[in-house]
Design a protein around this motif. Structure first.
Motif, mmCIF file in Angstrom:
data_model
loop_
_atom_site.group_PDB
_atom_site.id
_atom_site.type_symbol
_atom_site.label_atom_id
_atom_site.label_comp_id
_atom_site.label_asym_id
_atom_site.label_seq_id
_atom_site.Cartn_x
_atom_site.Cartn_y
_atom_site.Cartn_z
ATOM 1 N N GLN A 133 43.211 34.000 51.979
ATOM 2 C CA GLN A 133 42.776 35.170 51.513
ATOM 3 C C GLN A 133 43.183 35.232 49.812
ATOM 4 O O GLN A 133 42.230 35.235 48.971
ATOM 5 C CB GLN A 133 43.231 36.558 51.795
ATOM 6 C CG GLN A 133 42.651 36.474 53.323
ATOM 7 C CD GLN A 133 43.034 37.851 53.989
ATOM 8 O OE1 GLN A 133 43.466 38.798 53.619
ATOM 9 N NE2 GLN A 133 42.793 37.824 55.442
ATOM 10 N N ARG A 134 44.117 34.503 49.534
ATOM 11 C CA ARG A 134 44.102 34.400 48.085
ATOM 12 C C ARG A 134 43.375 33.362 47.607
ATOM 13 O O ARG A 134 42.728 33.519 46.369
ATOM 14 C CB ARG A 134 45.826 33.785 47.875
ATOM 15 C CG ARG A 134 46.554 34.744 47.786
ATOM 16 C CD ARG A 134 47.929 34.626 47.387
ATOM 17 N NE ARG A 134 48.857 35.354 47.673
ATOM 18 C CZ ARG A 134 50.204 35.716 47.436
ATOM 19 N NH1 ARG A 134 50.647 34.761 46.651
ATOM 20 N NH2 ARG A 134 51.048 37.081 47.636
ATOM 21 N N LYS A 137 40.025 34.935 47.349
ATOM 22 C CA LYS A 137 39.863 35.866 46.065
ATOM 23 C C LYS A 137 39.728 34.867 44.804
ATOM 24 O O LYS A 137 38.942 35.237 43.805
ATOM 25 C CB LYS A 137 41.157 36.696 46.052
ATOM 26 C CG LYS A 137 41.367 37.619 44.830
ATOM 27 C CD LYS A 137 42.488 38.371 44.747
ATOM 28 C CE LYS A 137 42.437 39.303 43.590
ATOM 29 N NZ LYS A 137 42.098 40.534 44.177
ATOM 30 N N GLU A 138 40.316 33.916 44.753
ATOM 31 C CA GLU A 138 40.358 32.988 43.439
ATOM 32 C C GLU A 138 38.825 32.663 43.305
ATOM 33 O O GLU A 138 38.169 32.792 42.398
ATOM 34 C CB GLU A 138 41.037 31.617 43.636
ATOM 35 C CG GLU A 138 42.398 32.124 42.987
ATOM 36 C CD GLU A 138 43.492 30.815 43.572
ATOM 37 O OE1 GLU A 138 43.056 29.772 43.697
ATOM 38 O OE2 GLU A 138 44.750 31.149 43.786
ATOM 39 N N ARG A 141 36.534 35.451 42.286
ATOM 40 C CA ARG A 141 36.691 35.702 40.736
ATOM 41 C C ARG A 141 36.155 34.716 40.142
ATOM 42 O O ARG A 141 35.627 35.117 38.845
ATOM 43 C CB ARG A 141 38.181 35.724 40.397
ATOM 44 C CG ARG A 141 38.999 37.299 40.865
ATOM 45 C CD ARG A 141 40.057 37.149 40.309
ATOM 46 N NE ARG A 141 40.617 38.520 40.028
ATOM 47 C CZ ARG A 141 41.723 38.840 39.832
ATOM 48 N NH1 ARG A 141 42.765 38.034 39.569
ATOM 49 N NH2 ARG A 141 42.334 40.046 39.715
ATOM 50 N N THR A 220 41.930 43.930 53.175
ATOM 51 C CA THR A 220 41.551 42.687 52.615
ATOM 52 C C THR A 220 40.452 42.281 51.670
ATOM 53 O O THR A 220 40.426 41.674 50.687
ATOM 54 C CB THR A 220 41.379 41.655 54.014
ATOM 55 O OG1 THR A 220 42.712 41.565 54.669
ATOM 56 C CG2 THR A 220 40.888 40.367 53.626
ATOM 57 N N PHE A 223 41.268 43.818 48.400
ATOM 58 C CA PHE A 223 41.978 42.634 47.808
ATOM 59 C C PHE A 223 40.949 41.548 47.279
ATOM 60 O O PHE A 223 41.045 41.064 45.958
ATOM 61 C CB PHE A 223 42.812 41.882 48.716
ATOM 62 C CG PHE A 223 43.659 40.885 48.286
ATOM 63 C CD1 PHE A 223 44.749 41.065 47.312
ATOM 64 C CD2 PHE A 223 43.678 39.813 48.847
ATOM 65 C CE1 PHE A 223 45.367 40.141 46.982
ATOM 66 C CE2 PHE A 223 44.375 38.577 48.480
ATOM 67 C CZ PHE A 223 45.399 38.670 47.291
ATOM 68 N N LEU A 224 40.214 41.098 48.161
ATOM 69 C CA LEU A 224 39.241 39.921 47.820
ATOM 70 C C LEU A 224 38.218 40.347 46.407
ATOM 71 O O LEU A 224 37.881 39.506 45.883
ATOM 72 C CB LEU A 224 38.215 39.598 49.002
ATOM 73 C CG LEU A 224 39.068 38.848 50.130
ATOM 74 C CD1 LEU A 224 38.000 38.649 51.206
ATOM 75 C CD2 LEU A 224 39.800 37.706 49.746
ATOM 76 N N MET A 225 37.879 41.682 46.561
ATOM 77 C CA MET A 225 36.529 42.143 45.842
ATOM 78 C C MET A 225 37.173 42.939 44.509
ATOM 79 O O MET A 225 36.386 43.484 43.629
ATOM 80 C CB MET A 225 35.540 42.941 46.344
ATOM 81 C CG MET A 225 34.898 42.085 47.632
ATOM 82 S SD MET A 225 33.927 40.868 47.122
ATOM 83 C CE MET A 225 32.621 41.377 46.293
ATOM 84 N N ASP A 226 38.702 42.950 44.313
ATOM 85 C CA ASP A 226 39.004 43.781 43.355
ATOM 86 C C ASP A 226 38.502 45.114 43.586
ATOM 87 O O ASP A 226 38.077 45.803 42.582
ATOM 88 C CB ASP A 226 38.800 43.066 41.955
ATOM 89 C CG ASP A 226 39.995 42.207 41.544
ATOM 90 O OD1 ASP A 226 41.281 42.356 42.239
ATOM 91 O OD2 ASP A 226 39.680 41.219 41.076
#
Ligand SMILES: NC(=O)c1ccc[n+]([C@@H]2O[C@H](COP(=O)([O-])OP(=O)(O)OC[C@H]3O[C@@H](n4cnc5c(N)ncnc54)[C@H](O)[C@@H]3O)[C@@H](O)[C@H]2O)c1
Length: 307
Positions: A133-134, A137-138, A141, A220, A223-226
């Motif tokens: 998931q990190r 997210k990167e 972004r 989640t 977190f992924l989409m801010d």
């Protein structure tokens, strides 16, 4: 002399045993106190920590212990608000299992209390610490997926235990189960082993799929989409199959649409009547094909996490 961070455990059920095993790997922390409302679980917890922890009669006794730095709150959800607030007031840091709240308003109170007392309150939602998931997210972004407009997320199961009809231990009885301790802030009810061991099936203690499973998906996704919160939400739930085992207000099928001010929409769709997709799955519909070059519209499978 080595200084250990002393930890008290409030609630020693299924999840707590996983947490205790994980905490015991940590060099700087020691579990020194445990309380639970069922004798069998308390005894198993003491076995697990190999005699280093003491059994306490009530959570208040743990909070009153000045040498204890932090507590784990791993009880049914209807207890979380009260326990977290009292732990903060007693000067403890807190790790509370998801969902932090049973009602939305609980969250605002907890945030205010933690800030005012300068205590740490961490919520157990492990998806946020997963490497996959990190990475996702990167990628989002960095714009590698183009514009993400729809995320579909599901939690599907097709078994009785998946629908929270857990086995009841043969030695469970009014002699081994502290019913009043379990009820706490919930409405008074006659003793019921079904309610005690299958509390997710009852509105007094749980919000069902929404608070037990969708909370993982939404955490989640945020977190992924801010993202912080949807601007609009609608949902329909229905109890099609497991009718004998739960309150009518605890659906076994839940569909929701959440619209976010950041410019994307989430479709949540979960059922206990089929398991075609992995338990806890995500599809991120993106407008650009990477990392599957050649495809203009793609799906990115996520790594949902089961119990
Ligand atoms: N992060 C995750 O992946 C994950 C996974 C499973 C459960 N959870 C969460 O953990 C929490 C516990 O779930 P579980 O599956 O372990 O439930 P469980 O029923 O197995 O355990 C809950 C325990 O709390 C005890 N308890 C109830 N009231 C108490 C009180 N006042 N004082 C002390 N003990 C009390 C019960 O006796 C029981 O043993 C829930 O909030 C759940 O949503 C999180």
């Amino acid at each position: 002399m080595t200084q250990f961070f002393q930890v008290g455990v409030i609630g020693a059920g299924a999840r707590s045993h996983e947490l205790m095993a994980a905490l015991m790997q940590h060099q700087g922390a020691e579990i020194v106190a445990v309380v639970d409302a069922y004798r069998g679980r308390l005894e198993r917890a003491l076995d697990r920590v190999q005699g280093r922890a003491k059994a306490y009669k009530t959570y208040q006794d743990i909070l009153a212990q000045k040498s204890i730095d932090a507590v784990l709150v791993v009880t049914p959800d209807h207890w979380h608000r009260k326990l977290v607030l009292e732990a903060i007031a007693a000067g403890k840091d807190v790790y509370c299992e998801k969902p932090l709240t049973y009602r939305t308003s609980d969250g605002l109170e907890i945030i205010q209390a933690a800030r005012a007392a300068k205590r740490i309150v961490q919520v157990g939602s492990q998806g946020m610490s997963s490497q996959t998931q990190r990475k996702a997210k990167e990628m989002i972004r960095a714009g590698k997926l183009g514009k993400v407009t729809i995320i579909r997320a599901a939690y599907n199961r097709n078994t009785a235990s998946g629908a929270w009809i857990y086995p009841i231990p043969p030695d469970a009885s009014p002699q081994t189960v502290d019913w009043e301790m379990f009820l706490g802030p919930a409405p008074k009810r006659p003793f019921s082993l079904e309610r005690f061991f299958r509390w997710r099936c009852y509105e007094d203690y749980s919000g069902g799929i929404a608070t037990d499973l969708s909370v993982r998906l939404c955490t989640t996704i945020h977190f992924l989409m801010d993202a912080k919160a949807p601007a609009k939400a609608m949902a329909l739930g229905q109890l099609y199959r497991w009718k004998e085992s739960r309150d009518a207000g605890i659906p076994d099928t839940l569909n929701a649409i959440l619209e976010y001010p950041e410019g994307f929409v989430v479709n949540l769709s979960s059922t206990f009547n089929n398991q075609t997709s992995a338990e806890g799955s995500f599809q991120i519909l993106r407008h650009r094909g990477h990392p599957h070059p050649g495809r203009r519209h793609g799906l990115l499978p996520g790594d949902g996490r089961g119990r």
